[in-house]
Design an enzyme around this catalytic site. Structure first.
Site, PDB file in Angstrom:
ATOM      1  N   LYS A  73       0.810  -1.227   0.000  1.00  0.00           N
ATOM      2  CA  LYS A  73       0.000   0.000   0.000  1.00  0.00           C
ATOM      3  C   LYS A  73       0.843   1.278   0.000  1.00  0.00           C
ATOM      4  O   LYS A  73       0.406   2.305  -0.507  1.00  0.00           O
ATOM      5  CB  LYS A  73      -0.945   0.022   1.207  1.00  0.00           C
ATOM      6  CG  LYS A  73      -2.113  -0.938   1.069  1.00  0.00           C
ATOM      7  CD  LYS A  73      -3.094  -0.803   2.215  1.00  0.00           C
ATOM      8  CE  LYS A  73      -4.171  -1.872   2.096  1.00  0.00           C
ATOM      9  NZ  LYS A  73      -5.193  -1.788   3.127  1.00  0.00           N
ATOM     10  N   ASP A 109      -9.953   2.595   1.920  1.00  0.00           N
ATOM     11  CA  ASP A 109     -10.022   2.101   3.304  1.00  0.00           C
ATOM     12  C   ASP A 109     -10.589   3.207   4.186  1.00  0.00           C
ATOM     13  O   ASP A 109     -11.462   2.978   5.015  1.00  0.00           O
ATOM     14  CB  ASP A 109      -8.628   1.715   3.811  1.00  0.00           C
ATOM     15  CG  ASP A 109      -8.110   0.445   3.165  1.00  0.00           C
ATOM     16  OD1 ASP A 109      -8.920  -0.463   2.915  1.00  0.00           O
ATOM     17  OD2 ASP A 109      -6.895   0.371   2.906  1.00  0.00           O
TER      18      ASP A 109
HETATM   19  P1  NAD Z   1      -0.898  -3.366  11.819  1.00  0.00           P
HETATM   20  O1  NAD Z   1       0.045  -4.435  12.221  1.00  0.00           O
HETATM   21  O2  NAD Z   1      -0.533  -2.413  10.750  1.00  0.00           O
HETATM   22  O3  NAD Z   1      -1.257  -2.483  13.119  1.00  0.00           O
HETATM   23  C1  NAD Z   1      -1.676  -3.038  14.325  1.00  0.00           C
HETATM   24  C2  NAD Z   1      -1.303  -2.065  15.462  1.00  0.00           C
HETATM   25  O4  NAD Z   1      -1.880  -2.531  16.665  1.00  0.00           O
HETATM   26  C3  NAD Z   1       0.202  -1.974  15.706  1.00  0.00           C
HETATM   27  O5  NAD Z   1       0.570  -0.607  15.721  1.00  0.00           O
HETATM   28  C4  NAD Z   1       0.388  -2.650  17.071  1.00  0.00           C
HETATM   29  O6  NAD Z   1       1.429  -2.047  17.827  1.00  0.00           O
HETATM   30  C5  NAD Z   1      -0.943  -2.403  17.708  1.00  0.00           C
HETATM   31  N1  NAD Z   1      -1.321  -3.368  18.743  1.00  0.00           N
HETATM   32  C6  NAD Z   1      -1.289  -4.719  18.672  1.00  0.00           C
HETATM   33  N2  NAD Z   1      -1.787  -5.263  19.800  1.00  0.00           N
HETATM   34  C7  NAD Z   1      -2.151  -4.238  20.584  1.00  0.00           C
HETATM   35  C8  NAD Z   1      -2.737  -4.154  21.879  1.00  0.00           C
HETATM   36  N3  NAD Z   1      -3.055  -5.258  22.576  1.00  0.00           N
HETATM   37  N4  NAD Z   1      -2.967  -2.937  22.419  1.00  0.00           N
HETATM   38  C9  NAD Z   1      -2.635  -1.815  21.732  1.00  0.00           C
HETATM   39  N5  NAD Z   1      -2.076  -1.827  20.502  1.00  0.00           N
HETATM   40  C10 NAD Z   1      -1.845  -3.030  19.943  1.00  0.00           C
HETATM   41  O7  NAD Z   1      -2.252  -4.111  11.473  1.00  0.00           O
HETATM   42  P2  NAD Z   1      -3.459  -3.521  10.594  1.00  0.00           P
HETATM   43  O8  NAD Z   1      -3.184  -3.762   9.168  1.00  0.00           O
HETATM   44  O9  NAD Z   1      -3.743  -2.148  11.046  1.00  0.00           O
HETATM   45  O10 NAD Z   1      -4.631  -4.506  11.002  1.00  0.00           O
HETATM   46  C11 NAD Z   1      -5.244  -4.461  12.282  1.00  0.00           C
HETATM   47  C12 NAD Z   1      -6.567  -5.209  12.218  1.00  0.00           C
HETATM   48  O11 NAD Z   1      -7.454  -4.511  11.334  1.00  0.00           O
HETATM   49  C13 NAD Z   1      -6.485  -6.626  11.671  1.00  0.00           C
HETATM   50  O12 NAD Z   1      -7.348  -7.447  12.418  1.00  0.00           O
HETATM   51  C14 NAD Z   1      -7.006  -6.518  10.269  1.00  0.00           C
HETATM   52  O13 NAD Z   1      -7.607  -7.696   9.803  1.00  0.00           O
HETATM   53  C15 NAD Z   1      -8.046  -5.442  10.444  1.00  0.00           C
HETATM   54  N6  NAD Z   1      -8.380  -4.716   9.203  1.00  0.00           N
HETATM   55  C16 NAD Z   1      -9.698  -4.649   8.851  1.00  0.00           C
HETATM   56  C17 NAD Z   1     -10.067  -3.976   7.717  1.00  0.00           C
HETATM   57  C18 NAD Z   1     -11.517  -3.927   7.331  1.00  0.00           C
HETATM   58  O14 NAD Z   1     -11.812  -3.588   6.184  1.00  0.00           O
HETATM   59  N7  NAD Z   1     -12.450  -4.213   8.225  1.00  0.00           N
HETATM   60  C19 NAD Z   1      -9.102  -3.346   6.928  1.00  0.00           C
HETATM   61  C20 NAD Z   1      -7.768  -3.413   7.318  1.00  0.00           C
HETATM   62  C21 NAD Z   1      -7.418  -4.112   8.463  1.00  0.00           C
END
Ligand code: NAD
Length: 282
Positions: A73, A109
């Site tokens: 991305k 998004d």
């Molecule tokens: P990512 O790895 O880019 O970011 C996750 C963030 O969460 C990181 O900064 C990490 O430090 C933080 N984190 C992890 N555990 C934590 C906790 N217990 N407390 C506080 N912070 C915490 O991941 P992402 O791409 O942002 O994805 C996150 C979630 O969003 C995934 O489950 C993904 O499937 C979902 N998602 C959904 C959609 C949708 O369309 N619904 C789109 C994109 C991502």
């Protein structure tokens, strides 16, 4: 419309994605020929850094558009002829239109989450919103929430520096809002004062079961939005519903990004309710 569309989803691990069937079913409902194929980087022996050559190959083969997901991305930005203002500010593109030999980047998004909020939680109070998770999804939803008019947004992440950095970036784009970063230890206090809570970490996914904040921190007056959509009913969503909170599950964002991409690609107006119903059957 007598045009046909060829679309691909580029990324790692895209074969099980629900986005292709969502687009194809909506195109069927419009009576449009639409073929949407996952293009898995490792299966095709492309590295993420080869997103440029892959884009050009898709252009040569007549693709109309590509959705772009992890890990491309950001990388794809360098390969584009034009980028929407929002995608440029977000520093992330998930939709590339191939038009007359030009590559045009968008981000659905963020717009998909904005549409999801408006449709799934109409009138949700945006006075004081707390966001947990400042990664890729967190960046999109924080931007969308501020664009929707949030007065105060507090960003919390286990990676404190990431939250601080995201808040600073957003303050530059939304000077009228109060955007801050806070430590996870401050969550109880923050949630007591919040009008809404958005969850954007992987906690609650099938591979990461659990609840990201203690259920005792939720109140019926607090609306709750989760971005996790596998499963749709996360522990957070279940706990919030049980308390009587207004809840937006992660499926709304997943459908929102697909609907907005479909609209950009085809110029047609997708039926979001129909897309959600189809998504729920997948
Ligand atoms: P990512 O790895 O880019 O970011 C996750 C963030 O969460 C990181 O900064 C990490 O430090 C933080 N984190 C992890 N555990 C934590 C906790 N217990 N407390 C506080 N912070 C915490 O991941 P992402 O791409 O942002 O994805 C996150 C979630 O969003 C995934 O489950 C993904 O499937 C979902 N998602 C959904 C959609 C949708 O369309 N619904 C789109 C994109 C991502």
């Amino acid at each position: 419309v007598d045009e046909s569309f060829l679309v691909g989803l580029v990324g790692d691990g895209v074969l099980p994605s629900l986005t292709p069937p969502m687009h194809e079913a909506e195109a069927d409902a419009h009576g449009v020929r639409y073929l949407y194929r996952p293009l898995d980087l490792s299966r095709l022996s492309y590295t993420p850094e080869q997103i440029g050559p892959l884009l050009r190959a898709a252009g040569d083969l007549g693709f109309n558009a590509l959705n772009i997901t992890h890990p491309c991305k950001q990388l794809v930005l360098d390969e584009l002829d034009e980028v929407s203002e929002d995608a440029a500010r977000l520093g992330a593109v998930n939709t590339v239109l191939l038009r007359d030999g030009r590559f045009i980047g968008h981000n659905t998004d963020f717009s998909g989450f904005a549409a999801a909020l408006a449709e799934g939680l109409p009138g949700a109070a945006l006075d004081r919103v707390v966001l947990l998770g400042a990664g890729g999804a967190g960046a999109a939803v924080s931007y969308a929430t501020l664009a929707a008019g949030a007065a105060e947004l507090t960003i919390v992440d286990l990676d404190a520096a990431r939250a601080v950095e995201r808040a600073a970036t957003l303050r530059g784009f939304f000077p009228r809002s109060r955007v801050t970063a806070a430590d996870t230890a401050e969550l109880p206090e923050l949630l007591t004062a919040a009008t809404g809570f958005i969850h954007a970490t992987p906690v609650g996914m099938h591979q990461h079961p659990g609840i990201p904040v203690e259920a005792s921190l939720l109140r019926p007056e607090l609306w709750v939005a989760d971005v996790v959509y596998r499963p749709l009913d996360t522990e957070l969503v279940i706990a919030a519903r049980a308390l009587g909170c207004r809840v937006l599950d992660g499926g709304f964002m997943a459908v929102g990004q697909a609907a907005d991409a479909f609209a950009l690609i085809t110029g047609l107006d997708p039926d979001r309710q129909r897309m959600r119903e189809h998504f729920l059957r997948l």
